[in-house]
Design an enzyme around this catalytic site. Structure first.
Site, mmCIF file in Angstrom:
data_model
loop_
_atom_site.group_PDB
_atom_site.id
_atom_site.type_symbol
_atom_site.label_atom_id
_atom_site.label_comp_id
_atom_site.label_asym_id
_atom_site.label_seq_id
_atom_site.Cartn_x
_atom_site.Cartn_y
_atom_site.Cartn_z
ATOM 1 N N GLU A 244 13.378 7.011 7.727
ATOM 2 C CA GLU A 244 12.548 6.800 6.541
ATOM 3 C C GLU A 244 11.364 5.893 6.869
ATOM 4 O OE1 GLU A 244 12.789 5.078 1.935
ATOM 5 O OE2 GLU A 244 14.590 5.100 3.199
ATOM 6 N N ARG A 270 -24.767 10.157 3.213
ATOM 7 C CA ARG A 270 -25.335 9.220 2.245
ATOM 8 C C ARG A 270 -26.660 8.641 2.756
ATOM 9 N NH1 ARG A 270 -25.849 7.803 -2.996
ATOM 10 N NH2 ARG A 270 -25.814 5.536 -3.327
ATOM 11 N N THR A 367 9.764 -3.590 1.898
ATOM 12 C CA THR A 367 8.453 -4.228 1.885
ATOM 13 C C THR A 367 8.091 -4.792 3.262
ATOM 14 O OG1 THR A 367 9.329 -6.406 1.318
ATOM 15 C CG2 THR A 367 8.812 -4.911 -0.517
#
Length: 385
Positions: A244, A270, A367
């Site tokens: 995971e 741009r 986390t």
């Protein structure tokens, strides 16, 4: 940039996946975002092409290929423009059905893995609870054996695919002892009495995946739906965490590559002061720093994937990869949005979605702070060392 981990077969496979995604996924990203979920028809279509069973044995309808091939698929899916769609499919094949493949009985594989590979059933993994996120030792959901059933009570939250799943792999306490000796994994069908979805959660990013709060109230689970042995679930969860976290790492790399590519093109197109903004050295150097950051994360991650594929315990390497790559993609997306200027803050430009989707990477799967705590112990950087 190319990498030694990929064979010619991987490169050919990548081209076919990219072609499929450009034709059958990317054009519908806005629809998925609005709906707040990835439709079943996409699971079914991917199943037709074998994408839901890449690493699984041919015996159960899979392709029997290596983990790098699955990584290639998930990387390309991460570049479709909707992180939630990658999360929905990734949760199904990467973290929900994997425990059945690794630890389940033949009967469980026939009953659940086969239809999941065929796209007939959607799977989810139920670990996280309101008071037990990265800390699985705080899981409170409980399963008590009564004859040939367990009675399941508790709740889960932040569950990807939780709203639309047909079955969920649920972690529950089955003993009153230390966490590593009291957790078990169960295959729970959502059609059974006692299951309910509290609500579909409204998220900042990953909006094209459904995420739910789940409740189990006196739910009867047949004994044969336990995966492996009773009270052995903790070790299975830890093994599953390695893949995971590697998935979170390489999908972070993939998203960052897409963002860099699109930002370079934006800067080229741009115009300011009559010329492309690429004329500004400071901007070019920002783009170079982004590219270097991506390559560092890529090499940490790919090495760990290669070792994991050989059966090596890569807890340290996977944790490093997840910690670094997840923070990296946020740095890259933030710089990219800044380069887009005011346009980057407008909803019509996809960079805002990439920026929102990336923010979940340092949270999901553990986390960054938890990753660092794990590493401090793995590397013996503790008091008294």
């Amino acid at each position: 940039m190319s990498h030694w981990i990929f064979t010619e077969e991987h490169k050919i496979f990548r081209k076919s996946v990219r072609k499929f995604i450009e034709k059958e996924v990317t054009p519908y990203v806005e629809q998925y975002e609005e709906a707040g979920e990835t439709p079943r028809v996409l699971f079914e279509r991917m199943a037709e092409l074998g994408f839901l069973g890449i690493k699984y044995p041919e015996e159960y309808g899979g392709l029997g290929l290596d983990l790098v091939t699955e990584m290639v698929f998930l990387e390309e899916l991460s570049k479709c423009g909707a992180g939630g769609t990658g999360a929905a499919i990734g949760a199904h094949i990467g973290i929900a059905t994997t425990p059945i493949w690794r630890f389940g009985s033949h009967e469980q594989k026939e009953k659940y893995l086969v239809p999941a590979i065929k796209g007939e059933k959607i799977a989810a993994l139920g670990i996280t609870e309101p008071s037990a996120g990265s800390d699985v030792s705080s899981i409170a959901t409980k399963a008590v054996r009564e004859g040939d059933h367990y009675i399941l009570n508790g709740s889960k939250t932040f569950i990807t695919n939780g709203v639309n799943a047909d079955f969920i792999i649920v972690a529950a306490k089955t003993a009153d002892s230390l966490p590593h000796m009291s957790l078990s994994l169960f295959i729970v069908e959502t059609a059974w009495e006692g299951f309910s979805v509290g609500k579909k959660l409204d998220k900042l990013g990953w909006r094209s995946s459904d995420t739910g709060e789940l409740y189990f109230e006196n739910m009867k689970i047949p004994v044969e739906n336990m995966i492996g042995e009773e009270n052995e679930g903790f070790k299975k969860i830890m093994v599953n965490f390695q893949w995971e976290r590697l998935t979170m790492a390489f999908t972070s790399v993939a998203l960052a590559e897409k963002v860099l590519e699109e930002t370079v093109q934006y800067a080229r197109d741009r115009k300011q002061f009559g010329d492309s903004i690429l004329q500004f050295q400071v901007l070019r150097h920002k783009l170079v720093d982004m590219a270097v950051d991506i390559e560092k994360a890529k090499n940490i991650t790919y090495r760990a994937v290669e070792q994991y594929g050989k059966g090596v315990n890569v807890t340290t390497e996977a944790t490093m990869a997840k910690a670094y790559a997840a923070e990296m993609v946020n740095r890259v997306c933030d710089e990219a949005l800044q380069i887009h200027g005011g346009n980057g803050y407008m909803m019509e430009y996809p960079i805002q979605r990439y920026w929102r989707d990336a923010r979940l990477q340092p949270i999901g799967g553990g986390t960054t702070q938890i990753m660092r705590e794990i590493l401090s112990k793995r590397l013996k950087i503790t008091d008294g060392f």
